[in-house]
Write an enzyme that holds these catalytic residues in place. Structure first.
Site, PDB file in Angstrom:
ATOM      1  N   ASP A  87      53.496  21.092  36.506  1.00 54.68           N
ATOM      2  CA  ASP A  87      53.100  19.693  36.332  1.00 54.68           C
ATOM      3  C   ASP A  87      53.066  19.385  34.834  1.00 54.68           C
ATOM      4  O   ASP A  87      52.231  19.939  34.103  1.00 54.68           O
ATOM      5  CB  ASP A  87      51.715  19.499  36.967  1.00 54.68           C
ATOM      6  CG  ASP A  87      51.240  18.050  36.911  1.00 54.68           C
ATOM      7  OD1 ASP A  87      51.711  17.287  36.034  1.00 54.68           O
ATOM      8  OD2 ASP A  87      50.379  17.688  37.739  1.00 54.68           O
ATOM      9  N   SER A 166      61.559   1.785  31.527  1.00 61.30           N
ATOM     10  CA  SER A 166      61.980   0.937  32.644  1.00 61.30           C
ATOM     11  C   SER A 166      62.007  -0.511  32.161  1.00 61.30           C
ATOM     12  O   SER A 166      61.244  -0.876  31.251  1.00 61.30           O
ATOM     13  CB  SER A 166      60.982   1.045  33.798  1.00 61.30           C
ATOM     14  OG  SER A 166      61.213   0.027  34.748  1.00 61.30           O
ATOM     15  N   TYR A 180      52.314   0.899  36.109  1.00 59.83           N
ATOM     16  CA  TYR A 180      53.662   1.395  35.789  1.00 59.83           C
ATOM     17  C   TYR A 180      54.205   0.676  34.556  1.00 59.83           C
ATOM     18  O   TYR A 180      54.694   1.309  33.617  1.00 59.83           O
ATOM     19  CB  TYR A 180      54.567   1.144  37.001  1.00 59.83           C
ATOM     20  CG  TYR A 180      55.991   1.651  36.855  1.00 59.83           C
ATOM     21  CD1 TYR A 180      56.270   3.019  36.913  1.00 59.83           C
ATOM     22  CD2 TYR A 180      57.055   0.772  36.698  1.00 59.83           C
ATOM     23  CE1 TYR A 180      57.581   3.483  36.803  1.00 59.83           C
ATOM     24  CE2 TYR A 180      58.358   1.226  36.591  1.00 59.83           C
ATOM     25  CZ  TYR A 180      58.618   2.591  36.640  1.00 59.83           C
ATOM     26  OH  TYR A 180      59.912   3.042  36.529  1.00 59.83           O
ATOM     27  N   LYS A 184      55.024   2.322  30.953  1.00 59.41           N
ATOM     28  CA  LYS A 184      56.431   2.379  30.530  1.00 59.41           C
ATOM     29  C   LYS A 184      56.608   1.688  29.170  1.00 59.41           C
ATOM     30  O   LYS A 184      57.411   2.128  28.344  1.00 59.41           O
ATOM     31  CB  LYS A 184      57.342   1.760  31.590  1.00 59.41           C
ATOM     32  CG  LYS A 184      57.511   2.637  32.826  1.00 59.41           C
ATOM     33  CD  LYS A 184      58.168   3.972  32.468  1.00 59.41           C
ATOM     34  CE  LYS A 184      58.556   4.769  33.700  1.00 59.41           C
ATOM     35  NZ  LYS A 184      59.217   6.052  33.348  1.00 59.41           N
TER      36      LYS A 184
HETATM   37  N1  LIG Z   1      64.989   4.272  40.200  1.00 57.40           N
HETATM   38  C1  LIG Z   1      64.828   3.175  39.466  1.00 57.40           C
HETATM   39  O1  LIG Z   1      65.176   2.061  39.866  1.00 57.40           O
HETATM   40  C2  LIG Z   1      64.219   3.284  38.090  1.00 57.40           C
HETATM   41  C3  LIG Z   1      64.211   2.140  37.294  1.00 57.40           C
HETATM   42  C4  LIG Z   1      63.653   2.192  36.032  1.00 57.40           C
HETATM   43  C5  LIG Z   1      63.122   3.391  35.577  1.00 57.40           C
HETATM   44  N2  LIG Z   1      63.128   4.498  36.376  1.00 57.40           N
HETATM   45  C6  LIG Z   1      62.537   5.718  35.829  1.00 57.40           C
HETATM   46  O2  LIG Z   1      63.493   6.748  35.832  1.00 57.40           O
HETATM   47  C7  LIG Z   1      62.842   8.016  36.058  1.00 57.40           C
HETATM   48  C8  LIG Z   1      63.466   8.713  37.247  1.00 57.40           C
HETATM   49  O3  LIG Z   1      63.455   7.844  38.360  1.00 57.40           O
HETATM   50  P1  LIG Z   1      64.005   8.301  39.783  1.00 57.40           P
HETATM   51  O4  LIG Z   1      64.155   7.076  40.588  1.00 57.40           O
HETATM   52  O5  LIG Z   1      65.179   9.193  39.611  1.00 57.40           O
HETATM   53  O6  LIG Z   1      62.694   9.078  40.293  1.00 57.40           O
HETATM   54  P2  LIG Z   1      62.357  10.412  41.108  1.00 57.40           P
HETATM   55  O7  LIG Z   1      60.966  10.205  41.575  1.00 57.40           O
HETATM   56  O8  LIG Z   1      63.409  10.732  42.116  1.00 57.40           O
HETATM   57  O9  LIG Z   1      62.389  11.565  40.002  1.00 57.40           O
HETATM   58  C9  LIG Z   1      61.277  11.907  39.223  1.00 57.40           C
HETATM   59  C10 LIG Z   1      61.015  13.403  39.351  1.00 57.40           C
HETATM   60  O10 LIG Z   1      59.883  13.695  38.529  1.00 57.40           O
HETATM   61  C11 LIG Z   1      59.064  14.629  39.201  1.00 57.40           C
HETATM   62  N3  LIG Z   1      57.693  14.508  38.703  1.00 57.40           N
HETATM   63  C12 LIG Z   1      56.848  13.451  38.831  1.00 57.40           C
HETATM   64  N4  LIG Z   1      55.680  13.719  38.244  1.00 57.40           N
HETATM   65  C13 LIG Z   1      55.785  14.975  37.717  1.00 57.40           C
HETATM   66  C14 LIG Z   1      54.903  15.800  36.985  1.00 57.40           C
HETATM   67  N5  LIG Z   1      53.644  15.396  36.683  1.00 57.40           N
HETATM   68  N6  LIG Z   1      55.330  17.025  36.595  1.00 57.40           N
HETATM   69  C15 LIG Z   1      56.585  17.448  36.911  1.00 57.40           C
HETATM   70  N7  LIG Z   1      57.457  16.704  37.614  1.00 57.40           N
HETATM   71  C16 LIG Z   1      57.059  15.478  38.010  1.00 57.40           C
HETATM   72  C17 LIG Z   1      59.181  14.260  40.666  1.00 57.40           C
HETATM   73  O11 LIG Z   1      58.840  15.380  41.497  1.00 57.40           O
HETATM   74  C18 LIG Z   1      60.651  13.857  40.774  1.00 57.40           C
HETATM   75  O12 LIG Z   1      61.466  14.963  41.141  1.00 57.40           O
HETATM   76  C19 LIG Z   1      61.360   7.687  36.217  1.00 57.40           C
HETATM   77  O13 LIG Z   1      60.701   7.806  34.978  1.00 57.40           O
HETATM   78  C20 LIG Z   1      61.370   6.228  36.643  1.00 57.40           C
HETATM   79  O14 LIG Z   1      60.175   5.574  36.327  1.00 57.40           O
HETATM   80  C21 LIG Z   1      63.673   4.467  37.617  1.00 57.40           C
END
Ligand SMILES: NC(=O)c1ccc[n+]([C@@H]2O[C@H](COP(=O)([O-])OP(=O)(O)OC[C@H]3O[C@@H](n4cnc5c(N)ncnc54)[C@H](O)[C@@H]3O)[C@@H](O)[C@H]2O)c1
Length: 284
Positions: A87, A166, A180, A184
């Protein structure tokens, strides 16, 4: 005549230098390299992209099985990767993870801070504990990881930090997503501050700002925002908001990250690369 291709050399080149996107032998630490569900998350696509460019990838996630899947995808293509489970919001875990990564691959050249969590709702739906929990994962983890990589990067005079923010950190995205959004925004400002302080030491720090991206996570989160609709309808509604008429893919974001990690971005620091199909420029 020599072919001048040093990133910092502005003298006329005999031939235009090739685009230096490769990351040969670089060690990239991807915090949050698993995926919320089956398929391509941003961290997974970025990890695979770094490996394809020649980097050795520390695949870090608190979800061991999901991280292992990313590592297996890289190895199946002949790339180099190792899974580290923990974590990244907990200091002792971060210390342990980086010690293990350094032992396996040596110094971390690129930190890709990818973890991000949230909770929909405004101030009346967000407890102080919610905010602390979300802040710990989105921001505290960035501080802890930066503390681990900066001394080595300064000593070597080279390094790149890429933080994933984001569009919600820049704009109201049409529904309340308070904790969030503010965390961010903090990720972006943290990275700007870091970039200014460490630019003289050769360390670059930039934020990638994804828009509406079609990752497995949206099956659980976005569907809630278009309540009463199926996931497919929610995905279509989300795509229709974007000037380009589609959500981004995890690869769209991964490719922007790869650019910032590489020497092609040698003169890029303290800025935001928005990867959003044009949505943040829209009036409505
Ligand atoms: N998907 C979208 O539309 C979007 C848009 C803007 C920003 N984002 C950002 O992009 C990033 C990735 O998004 P995604 O959609 O691929 O998300 P996702 O949730 O699939 O991937 C995030 C990963 O981080 C891991 N994680 C979370 N907390 C953790 C911790 N404390 N320690 C270790 N691992 C941890 C989770 O297990 C997961 O595998 C994030 O920061 C998200 O906020 C996503």
């Amino acid at each position: 005549m020599t072919n001048r291709s040093n990133p910092g050399d502005s003298a006329p080149a005999a031939r235009p230098p090739a685009l230096p996107l490769d990351l040969p032998g670089r060690t990239v630490f991807v915090a949050g390299a698993g995926s919320a569900g089956p398929g391509w998350s941003i961290g997974r696509a970025a990890s695979v992209t770094y490996a394809r460019l020649g980097a050795q990838v520390c695949v870090v996630d608190r979800d061991a099985a999901s991280a292992e899947e990313t590592t297996a995808l890289i190895r199946a293509e002949g790339g180099i990767a190792e899974t580290f489970t923990g974590d990244v919001s907990v200091e002792a875990e971060v210390v342990r993870l980086f010690a293990a990564a350094r032992e396996r691959f040596g110094m971390v050249d690129v930190l890709h801070h990818n973890v991000g969590i949230g909770k929909t709702g405004g101030p009346m739906d967000t407890t102080a504990d919610d905010l602390d929990r979300i802040h710990a994962v989105n921001v505290r983890s960035l501080l802890l990881a930066s503390q681990q990589v900066l001394p080595d990067m300064v000593a070597r005079g080279r390094g790149a930090i890429i933080a994933i923010s984001s569009v919600a950190g820049m704009r109201y995205v049409g529904y309340p997503h308070l904790a969030y959004s503010v965390t961010k925004a903090a990720v972006t400002q943290f990275t700007r501050m870091l970039a200014q302080q460490y630019a003289p030491h050769g360390v670059r720090a930039n934020t990638v700002v994804p828009g509406l991206i079609d990752t497995p996570r949206i099956a659980t989160t976005v569907a809630k925002m278009f309540s009463g609709t199926s996931l497919d309808e929610a995905r279509r509604a989300r795509a229709a908001q974007v000037p380009m008429g589609r959500m981004g893919s995890a690869w769209d974001v991964a490719h922007a990250c790869a650019f910032l990690a590489s020497d092609a971005a040698a003169y890029v620091t303290g800025t935001e690369l928005v990867v959003d199909g044009g949505i943040t420029g829209k009036f409505v």
